[in-house]
Design a protein around this motif. Structure first.
Motif, PDB file in Angstrom:
ATOM      1  N   LEU A  87       1.051  -1.620   0.180  1.00  0.00           N
ATOM      2  CA  LEU A  87      -0.324   0.070   0.106  1.00  0.00           C
ATOM      3  C   LEU A  87       0.825   1.857  -0.472  1.00  0.00           C
ATOM      4  CD1 LEU A  87      -3.112  -0.445   2.738  1.00  0.00           C
ATOM      5  CD2 LEU A  87      -3.163  -0.943  -0.521  1.00  0.00           C
ATOM      6  N   ASP A 128      -9.838   5.801  -1.573  1.00  0.00           N
ATOM      7  CA  ASP A 128     -10.860   4.773  -1.066  1.00  0.00           C
ATOM      8  C   ASP A 128      -9.864   3.754   0.074  1.00  0.00           C
ATOM      9  OD1 ASP A 128     -12.394   4.617  -3.855  1.00  0.00           O
ATOM     10  OD2 ASP A 128     -10.192   3.379  -4.564  1.00  0.00           O
ATOM     11  N   TRP A 130      -9.049   1.186   2.849  1.00  0.00           N
ATOM     12  CA  TRP A 130      -8.427   0.125   2.274  1.00  0.00           C
ATOM     13  C   TRP A 130      -7.955  -0.979   3.860  1.00  0.00           C
ATOM     14  CZ3 TRP A 130      -5.790  -1.942  -2.123  1.00  0.00           C
ATOM     15  CH2 TRP A 130      -5.837  -0.957  -3.182  1.00  0.00           C
ATOM     16  N   ARG A 203     -10.686  -3.045  -0.305  1.00  0.00           N
ATOM     17  CA  ARG A 203     -10.760  -1.622  -0.503  1.00  0.00           C
ATOM     18  C   ARG A 203     -12.416  -1.170  -1.118  1.00  0.00           C
ATOM     19  NH1 ARG A 203     -10.041  -0.486  -6.649  1.00  0.00           N
ATOM     20  NH2 ARG A 203     -11.025   1.280  -7.435  1.00  0.00           N
TER      21      ARG A 203
END
Length: 234
Positions: A87, A128, A130, A203
């Protein structure tokens, strides 16, 4: 073993890789993407060695790799750090947390606004959320059709108006937004929340201008006695 409930959810789409998880757009009402995985390692050993205090503890590579762990415990640590690295490489700011209960606000008002309440995340830019639960009770999702905003429940709205002390106008709407009241949802009577599962990387869509789908309604699990969690969130 039965299949995870989220596999049959029309708002959830399953992918087969991290690359697919990144590249798949939210569309056609799908507001949650899941990469199901079975991770190798002893995550319970990591929790036991951490000796978590009450609340949320931020974990870093130095802290985790310094723990006296078996090979299986070390494998669990490396699995978490690998996700953190994936990430981070995408320009995100992931955080690994050890969670031993949540500190609830003393005064929540007419609407519960903590992370254990079903809610949507909001953002001022296209971004978004996660999530991955490695150990303990998992996060949960709630189909949008099976929920109602708490501020749209007549009795709750009347209580909010009383606290606000004004009319149901634009100022009231801004006040609700300032206090995050309008982001929280109540399950409808026949609602069936679904578990995000253990080891699955998710996600989910947030509430922001231009989002092509409704934001994903989700929550942290209500505190479960004795169930400490390991969580990745970004």
């Amino acid at each position: 073993m039965s299949s995870p409930a989220f596999l049959s959810e029309p708002r959830v789409s399953v992918v087969g890789s991290f690359a697919e998880l990144i590249a798949t757009p939210f569309s056609d009402g799908v507001n949650a993407l899941c990469w199901p995985r079975t991770l190798v390692g002893d995550f319970a050993e990591v929790v036991a060695r951490l000796g978590l205090g009450q609340g949320i503890t931020t974990l870093d590579a130095g802290m985790l790799r310094a723990l006296p762990l078996s090979a299986a415990g070390k494998a669990a640590v490396e699995a978490m750090l690998a996700d953190h690295h994936l990430l981070t490489e995408q320009g995100l700011e992931p955080v690994l947390n050890g969670i031993n209960g949540y500190v609830q606000p003393e005064e929540t008002g007419p609407v519960r606004t903590d992370v254990c309440s079903f809610h949507v995340d909001s953002a001022t830019a296209e971004v978004d959320t996660w999530l991955c639960t490695y150990h303990g009770a998992s996060s949960e999702g709630l189909p949008n059709e099976q929920a109602i905003r708490r501020v749209d429940v007549p009795g709750t709205r009347a209580l909010l108006l009383k606290v606000y002390g004004g009319a149901d106008d634009e100022g009231f709407h801004e006040w609700m937004n300032d206090h995050y009241y309008d982001l929280h949802y109540a399950p409808l009577p026949d609602a069936k929340p679904y578990s995000f599962g253990i080891g699955c990387l998710w996600r989910v869509a947030t509430l922001h201008d231009g989002c092509p789908v409704p934001p994903c309604i989700h929550r942290a699990p209500d505190p479960v006695r004795g169930q400490q969690r390991l969580l990745l969130i970004s």
